[in-house]
Each structure stands twice: as C-alpha cells, then as structure tokens.
Motif scaffolding. Structure first.
Motif, PDB file in Angstrom:
ATOM      1  N   VAL A   1       3.859   5.610  -5.764  1.00 60.68           N
ATOM      2  CA  VAL A   1       3.752   5.618  -7.226  1.00 60.68           C
ATOM      3  C   VAL A   1       2.616   6.534  -7.664  1.00 60.68           C
ATOM      4  O   VAL A   1       2.759   7.307  -8.621  1.00 60.68           O
ATOM      5  N   LYS A   2       1.510   6.475  -6.957  1.00 60.62           N
ATOM      6  CA  LYS A   2       0.362   7.321  -7.303  1.00 60.62           C
ATOM      7  C   LYS A   2       0.710   8.805  -7.155  1.00 60.62           C
ATOM      8  O   LYS A   2       0.400   9.607  -8.046  1.00 60.62           O
ATOM      9  N   SER A   3       1.365   9.179  -6.071  1.00 54.34           N
ATOM     10  CA  SER A   3       1.712  10.590  -5.875  1.00 54.34           C
ATOM     11  C   SER A   3       2.765  11.038  -6.884  1.00 54.34           C
ATOM     12  O   SER A   3       2.717  12.166  -7.384  1.00 54.34           O
ATOM     13  N   TRP A   4       3.716  10.140  -7.219  1.00 55.42           N
ATOM     14  CA  TRP A   4       4.706  10.468  -8.243  1.00 55.42           C
ATOM     15  C   TRP A   4       4.017  10.715  -9.580  1.00 55.42           C
ATOM     16  O   TRP A   4       4.327  11.681 -10.282  1.00 55.42           O
TER      17      TRP A   4
ATOM     18  N   ASP B   1       9.293  22.775 -12.051  1.00 61.63           N
ATOM     19  CA  ASP B   1      10.097  21.671 -11.515  1.00 61.63           C
ATOM     20  C   ASP B   1      10.454  21.876 -10.046  1.00 61.63           C
ATOM     21  O   ASP B   1      10.609  20.917  -9.306  1.00 61.63           O
ATOM     22  N   ARG B   2      10.588  23.100  -9.617  1.00 62.18           N
ATOM     23  CA  ARG B   2      10.964  23.367  -8.226  1.00 62.18           C
ATOM     24  C   ARG B   2       9.893  22.993  -7.246  1.00 62.18           C
ATOM     25  O   ARG B   2      10.176  22.558  -6.139  1.00 62.18           O
ATOM     26  N   ARG B   3       8.639  23.171  -7.575  1.00 57.84           N
ATOM     27  CA  ARG B   3       7.540  22.957  -6.627  1.00 57.84           C
ATOM     28  C   ARG B   3       7.028  21.532  -6.608  1.00 57.84           C
ATOM     29  O   ARG B   3       6.118  21.211  -5.889  1.00 57.84           O
ATOM     30  N   SER B   4       7.574  20.663  -7.407  1.00 58.83           N
ATOM     31  CA  SER B   4       7.048  19.303  -7.464  1.00 58.83           C
ATOM     32  C   SER B   4       7.718  18.364  -6.508  1.00 58.83           C
ATOM     33  O   SER B   4       8.492  18.567  -5.714  1.00 58.83           O
TER      34      SER B   4
ATOM     35  N   ARG C   1       0.826  -1.217   0.000  1.00 61.15           N
ATOM     36  CA  ARG C   1       0.000   0.000   0.000  1.00 61.15           C
ATOM     37  C   ARG C   1       0.857   1.262   0.000  1.00 61.15           C
ATOM     38  O   ARG C   1       0.540   2.247  -0.678  1.00 61.15           O
ATOM     39  N   ALA C   2       1.950   1.247   0.757  1.00 60.85           N
ATOM     40  CA  ALA C   2       2.844   2.409   0.810  1.00 60.85           C
ATOM     41  C   ALA C   2       3.506   2.643  -0.544  1.00 60.85           C
ATOM     42  O   ALA C   2       3.594   3.786  -1.012  1.00 60.85           O
ATOM     43  N   VAL C   3       3.964   1.570  -1.181  1.00 61.41           N
ATOM     44  CA  VAL C   3       4.594   1.699  -2.498  1.00 61.41           C
ATOM     45  C   VAL C   3       3.577   2.182  -3.515  1.00 61.41           C
ATOM     46  O   VAL C   3       3.872   3.055  -4.343  1.00 61.41           O
ATOM     47  N   ARG C   4       2.364   1.640  -3.451  1.00 60.63           N
ATOM     48  CA  ARG C   4       1.306   2.078  -4.367  1.00 60.63           C
ATOM     49  C   ARG C   4       1.015   3.569  -4.184  1.00 60.63           C
ATOM     50  O   ARG C   4       0.852   4.304  -5.161  1.00 60.63           O
ATOM     51  N   GLN C   5       0.983   4.040  -2.942  1.00 65.81           N
ATOM     52  CA  GLN C   5       0.731   5.462  -2.679  1.00 65.81           C
ATOM     53  C   GLN C   5       1.875   6.328  -3.212  1.00 65.81           C
ATOM     54  O   GLN C   5       1.636   7.405  -3.764  1.00 65.81           O
TER      55      GLN C   5
ATOM     56  N   THR D   1       0.911  16.746 -13.349  1.00 66.82           N
ATOM     57  CA  THR D   1       0.774  18.184 -13.107  1.00 66.82           C
ATOM     58  C   THR D   1       1.881  18.961 -13.805  1.00 66.82           C
ATOM     59  O   THR D   1       1.625  19.989 -14.445  1.00 66.82           O
ATOM     60  N   ARG D   2       3.125  18.465 -13.709  1.00 66.03           N
ATOM     61  CA  ARG D   2       4.238  19.133 -14.389  1.00 66.03           C
ATOM     62  C   ARG D   2       4.014  19.166 -15.897  1.00 66.03           C
ATOM     63  O   ARG D   2       4.286  20.173 -16.557  1.00 66.03           O
TER      64      ARG D   2
END
Length: 62
Positions: free
Chosen positions: A27-30, A59-62, A21-25, A36-37
C-alpha cells in the motif's frame, strides 16, 4: 551429523504480522507511485522534457 541438524529451523514460517507488514509495504509503495504520477502530471511539457520524460512516460514508468 544428526538428522535434526540438517533441517531448517522454521521453514516457511509466515505469521499474520508478516502478512500485515507485506500488505502495508504494498500500500505504501502504491501510494508513493500514485503521488509521483500526480506531481509529474502537473508539470508542463517543457519541465518534463528537462528531466527526460514525456507525458506518456508518466503512466508507463510507474
């Protein structure tokens, strides 16, 4: 108070499912940051300025 009552029930009990679940989260946030970028990079400088960003901020805010 008994000795057993003062101990945590399951300290540091991490399962394989928790790790998945942590890895999935992560990957999802990445993926969301990457998306968004990409969207922001397609905006014009004027549109970026309207929302308070510059091209360098993407790129700075990501």
């Amino acid at each position: 108070m008994e000795f057993d009552q003062n101990r945590a029930a399951k300290p540091f009990n991490i399962t394989l499912l928790d790790i998945f679940r942590a890895v999935r989260q992560l990957v999802k946030s990445w993926h969301l940051r990457r998306q968004t970028r990409r969207i922001l990079s397609h905006l014009s400088d004027t549109q970026l300025r309207d929302i308070g960003l510059t091209r360098g901020d993407i790129d700075r805010r990501s």
